[in-house]
Design a protein around this motif. Sequence first.
Motif, PDB file in Angstrom:
ATOM      1  N   LEU A   4     -84.516  29.728 103.849  1.00 34.06           N
ATOM      2  CA  LEU A   4     -86.064  29.308 104.296  1.00 34.06           C
ATOM      3  C   LEU A   4     -86.485  28.006 103.639  1.00 34.06           C
ATOM      4  O   LEU A   4     -87.562  27.529 103.802  1.00 34.06           O
ATOM      5  CB  LEU A   4     -87.167  30.477 103.396  1.00 34.06           C
ATOM      6  N   ARG A   5     -85.556  27.322 102.969  1.00 31.31           N
ATOM      7  CA  ARG A   5     -85.822  26.028 102.152  1.00 31.31           C
ATOM      8  C   ARG A   5     -86.855  26.007 101.103  1.00 31.31           C
ATOM      9  O   ARG A   5     -87.331  24.973 100.933  1.00 31.31           O
ATOM     10  CB  ARG A   5     -85.973  25.038 103.365  1.00 31.31           C
ATOM     11  N   LYS A   6     -86.630  27.248 100.338  1.00 32.93           N
ATOM     12  CA  LYS A   6     -87.677  27.383  99.392  1.00 32.93           C
ATOM     13  C   LYS A   6     -86.749  27.271  98.207  1.00 32.93           C
ATOM     14  O   LYS A   6     -86.496  28.212  97.518  1.00 32.93           O
ATOM     15  CB  LYS A   6     -88.344  28.754  99.614  1.00 32.93           C
ATOM     16  N   TYR A   7     -86.334  26.039  97.816  1.00 32.19           N
ATOM     17  CA  TYR A   7     -85.335  25.794  96.961  1.00 32.19           C
ATOM     18  C   TYR A   7     -85.744  25.918  95.555  1.00 32.19           C
ATOM     19  O   TYR A   7     -84.938  26.540  94.721  1.00 32.19           O
ATOM     20  CB  TYR A   7     -85.096  24.411  97.195  1.00 32.19           C
ATOM     21  N   HIS A   8     -87.111  25.735  95.222  1.00 32.06           N
ATOM     22  CA  HIS A   8     -87.588  26.113  93.788  1.00 32.06           C
ATOM     23  C   HIS A   8     -87.485  27.493  93.470  1.00 32.06           C
ATOM     24  O   HIS A   8     -86.921  28.068  92.304  1.00 32.06           O
ATOM     25  CB  HIS A   8     -89.240  25.567  93.650  1.00 32.06           C
ATOM     26  N   ILE A   9     -87.957  28.307  94.497  1.00 28.56           N
ATOM     27  CA  ILE A   9     -87.909  30.008  94.325  1.00 28.56           C
ATOM     28  C   ILE A   9     -86.359  30.256  94.172  1.00 28.56           C
ATOM     29  O   ILE A   9     -85.985  31.151  93.485  1.00 28.56           O
ATOM     30  CB  ILE A   9     -88.385  30.667  95.378  1.00 28.56           C
ATOM     31  N   ALA A  10     -85.625  30.005  95.138  1.00 27.16           N
ATOM     32  CA  ALA A  10     -84.172  29.986  95.100  1.00 27.16           C
ATOM     33  C   ALA A  10     -83.498  29.698  93.817  1.00 27.16           C
ATOM     34  O   ALA A  10     -82.697  30.674  93.083  1.00 27.16           O
ATOM     35  CB  ALA A  10     -83.416  29.364  96.036  1.00 27.16           C
ATOM     36  N   ILE A  11     -83.875  28.663  93.272  1.00 26.61           N
ATOM     37  CA  ILE A  11     -83.280  28.165  91.709  1.00 26.61           C
ATOM     38  C   ILE A  11     -83.812  29.155  90.665  1.00 26.61           C
ATOM     39  O   ILE A  11     -82.779  29.819  89.804  1.00 26.61           O
ATOM     40  CB  ILE A  11     -83.663  26.732  91.433  1.00 26.61           C
ATOM     41  N   LYS A  12     -84.935  29.795  90.753  1.00 29.24           N
ATOM     42  CA  LYS A  12     -85.224  30.828  89.650  1.00 29.24           C
ATOM     43  C   LYS A  12     -84.410  31.868  89.977  1.00 29.24           C
ATOM     44  O   LYS A  12     -84.209  32.610  88.790  1.00 29.24           O
ATOM     45  CB  LYS A  12     -86.863  31.116  89.990  1.00 29.24           C
ATOM     46  N   ASN A  13     -84.414  32.364  91.154  1.00 33.96           N
ATOM     47  CA  ASN A  13     -83.502  33.850  91.326  1.00 33.96           C
ATOM     48  C   ASN A  13     -82.190  33.538  90.883  1.00 33.96           C
ATOM     49  O   ASN A  13     -81.370  34.386  90.106  1.00 33.96           O
ATOM     50  CB  ASN A  13     -83.499  34.070  92.720  1.00 33.96           C
ATOM     51  N   ASN A  23     -70.146  33.657  84.806  1.00 38.12           N
ATOM     52  CA  ASN A  23     -68.875  33.145  85.625  1.00 38.12           C
ATOM     53  C   ASN A  23     -69.305  33.312  87.222  1.00 38.12           C
ATOM     54  O   ASN A  23     -68.399  33.330  87.994  1.00 38.12           O
ATOM     55  CB  ASN A  23     -67.634  33.800  85.348  1.00 38.12           C
ATOM     56  N   ASN A  24     -70.336  33.330  87.381  1.00 36.21           N
ATOM     57  CA  ASN A  24     -70.855  33.382  88.846  1.00 36.21           C
ATOM     58  C   ASN A  24     -70.681  32.455  89.628  1.00 36.21           C
ATOM     59  O   ASN A  24     -71.557  31.466  89.877  1.00 36.21           O
ATOM     60  CB  ASN A  24     -72.417  34.061  88.894  1.00 36.21           C
ATOM     61  N   LEU A  25     -69.535  32.082  90.077  1.00 37.21           N
ATOM     62  CA  LEU A  25     -69.305  30.952  90.733  1.00 37.21           C
ATOM     63  C   LEU A  25     -70.162  30.544  92.153  1.00 37.21           C
ATOM     64  O   LEU A  25     -70.701  29.511  92.245  1.00 37.21           O
ATOM     65  CB  LEU A  25     -67.847  31.000  91.454  1.00 37.21           C
ATOM     66  N   ILE A  26     -70.312  31.616  92.882  1.00 35.60           N
ATOM     67  CA  ILE A  26     -71.313  31.560  93.847  1.00 35.60           C
ATOM     68  C   ILE A  26     -72.741  30.959  93.296  1.00 35.60           C
ATOM     69  O   ILE A  26     -73.585  30.313  94.405  1.00 35.60           O
ATOM     70  CB  ILE A  26     -71.365  32.833  95.084  1.00 35.60           C
ATOM     71  N   GLY A  27     -73.261  31.723  92.524  1.00 31.58           N
ATOM     72  CA  GLY A  27     -74.609  31.279  92.004  1.00 31.58           C
ATOM     73  C   GLY A  27     -74.493  29.630  91.599  1.00 31.58           C
ATOM     74  O   GLY A  27     -75.411  29.150  91.996  1.00 31.58           O
ATOM     75  N   PHE A  28     -73.511  29.217  90.889  1.00 31.12           N
ATOM     76  CA  PHE A  28     -73.784  27.868  90.554  1.00 31.12           C
ATOM     77  C   PHE A  28     -73.557  26.819  91.959  1.00 31.12           C
ATOM     78  O   PHE A  28     -74.158  25.922  91.788  1.00 31.12           O
ATOM     79  CB  PHE A  28     -72.473  27.540  89.703  1.00 31.12           C
ATOM     80  N   GLY A  32     -76.451  24.559  92.997  1.00 30.70           N
ATOM     81  CA  GLY A  32     -76.186  23.166  93.035  1.00 30.70           C
ATOM     82  C   GLY A  32     -76.766  22.739  94.301  1.00 30.70           C
ATOM     83  O   GLY A  32     -77.023  21.244  94.420  1.00 30.70           O
ATOM     84  N   PHE A  33     -76.364  23.481  95.241  1.00 28.36           N
ATOM     85  CA  PHE A  33     -76.887  23.088  96.861  1.00 28.36           C
ATOM     86  C   PHE A  33     -78.320  23.035  96.645  1.00 28.36           C
ATOM     87  O   PHE A  33     -78.938  21.723  97.104  1.00 28.36           O
ATOM     88  CB  PHE A  33     -76.251  24.188  97.691  1.00 28.36           C
ATOM     89  N   ALA A  34     -79.265  23.718  96.044  1.00 30.39           N
ATOM     90  CA  ALA A  34     -80.739  23.666  95.849  1.00 30.39           C
ATOM     91  C   ALA A  34     -81.133  22.524  95.286  1.00 30.39           C
ATOM     92  O   ALA A  34     -81.768  21.776  95.475  1.00 30.39           O
ATOM     93  CB  ALA A  34     -81.102  24.986  95.422  1.00 30.39           C
ATOM     94  N   PHE A  35     -80.368  22.329  94.086  1.00 29.75           N
ATOM     95  CA  PHE A  35     -80.623  20.987  93.282  1.00 29.75           C
ATOM     96  C   PHE A  35     -80.438  19.570  94.136  1.00 29.75           C
ATOM     97  O   PHE A  35     -81.391  18.850  94.281  1.00 29.75           O
ATOM     98  CB  PHE A  35     -79.911  20.929  91.953  1.00 29.75           C
ATOM     99  N   GLU A  36     -79.374  19.549  94.837  1.00 29.84           N
ATOM    100  CA  GLU A  36     -79.378  18.375  95.648  1.00 29.84           C
ATOM    101  C   GLU A  36     -80.298  18.344  96.851  1.00 29.84           C
ATOM    102  O   GLU A  36     -80.824  17.250  97.273  1.00 29.84           O
ATOM    103  CB  GLU A  36     -77.805  18.478  96.431  1.00 29.84           C
ATOM    104  N   LYS A  37     -80.738  19.452  97.348  1.00 28.47           N
ATOM    105  CA  LYS A  37     -81.866  19.156  98.249  1.00 28.47           C
ATOM    106  C   LYS A  37     -83.032  18.887  97.981  1.00 28.47           C
ATOM    107  O   LYS A  37     -83.919  18.085  98.460  1.00 28.47           O
ATOM    108  CB  LYS A  37     -81.925  20.643  99.010  1.00 28.47           C
ATOM    109  N   LEU A  38     -83.239  19.072  96.574  1.00 25.11           N
ATOM    110  CA  LEU A  38     -84.523  18.717  95.755  1.00 25.11           C
ATOM    111  C   LEU A  38     -84.353  17.529  94.977  1.00 25.11           C
ATOM    112  O   LEU A  38     -85.471  16.923  94.548  1.00 25.11           O
ATOM    113  CB  LEU A  38     -85.087  19.726  94.879  1.00 25.11           C
ATOM    114  N   GLY A  39     -83.289  16.783  95.360  1.00 22.71           N
ATOM    115  CA  GLY A  39     -83.096  15.446  94.880  1.00 22.71           C
ATOM    116  C   GLY A  39     -82.885  15.327  93.364  1.00 22.71           C
ATOM    117  O   GLY A  39     -82.812  14.248  92.634  1.00 22.71           O
ATOM    118  N   LYS A  40     -82.241  16.459  92.950  1.00 21.08           N
ATOM    119  CA  LYS A  40     -81.886  16.639  91.486  1.00 21.08           C
ATOM    120  C   LYS A  40     -80.326  16.391  91.347  1.00 21.08           C
ATOM    121  O   LYS A  40     -79.796  17.343  91.040  1.00 21.08           O
ATOM    122  CB  LYS A  40     -82.390  17.827  90.809  1.00 21.08           C
TER     123      LYS A  40
END
Length: 252
Positions: A4-13, A23-28, A32-40
Amino acid sequence: YLKLRKYHIAIKNLDIGIKLNPNNLIGFLNRGFAFEKLGKFANAISDANKVIEINKNFFIAYTNKGNALKAMKRFKEAILNYEIAIKLNPKFAPAYYNKAITLGELNQWDEAINFYNKSISLNYNVEISYWNKSLLYLLKGDLEKGFLFYEWRWKREKFFSKIKNIQQPFWRGNFSIKNKTILIHAEQGRGDIIQFSRYIDLVQKEGSKVIAQFPKSLINLMKGLRGEFKTISNEEKEALKKLASFIGKPDD
């Protein structure tokens, strides 16, 4: 939330998921993908490094890291990461595609074209790859190939101009237009229109009746061009009626 491109909410979850399992590889990877989309980008690189720390063979992480580095204009570092991803998985198309973009930024146009070709062969971002190739060929001065591949612009989902819904065939210099009527319409920005409008006279010399369609703000300027041709405005409500009156017989 990512879809949904709601990256801030995705990061919180994702923060919660990573806290529950460090060690949640997929979580990181996803964070990281969400951070990149937010310019972080620094955060994105940090999370990509964490994925690599957990599994050094996880090729997607190297591509994600490369994308963040590319956004920071650290192009050579980005390429190194794409190369690792390709070595780990030679069929991972996003690495080829993003490496092509990065090589283009470094003006390594021939090599960039080769990597776009690889991306196309893997059926990834085909329309945009052809479009990007066209721009590189034009930069190289290879106008024949450049404008050939430039036709792929119409297949791009988010291209800023839409192809006209006209039944008559497009003319690409591949048949005679003598004694026919041709519509030349402006499809892009005013700079491009002014740059290429000088060729209208050459089209007219092919023996055709020319109708040129411009934005209303350029009509008076274009009346100063060489040659005799009709002008209509993009914004005119009656443009299609005018066009019909200029064309004449249906078989023109």
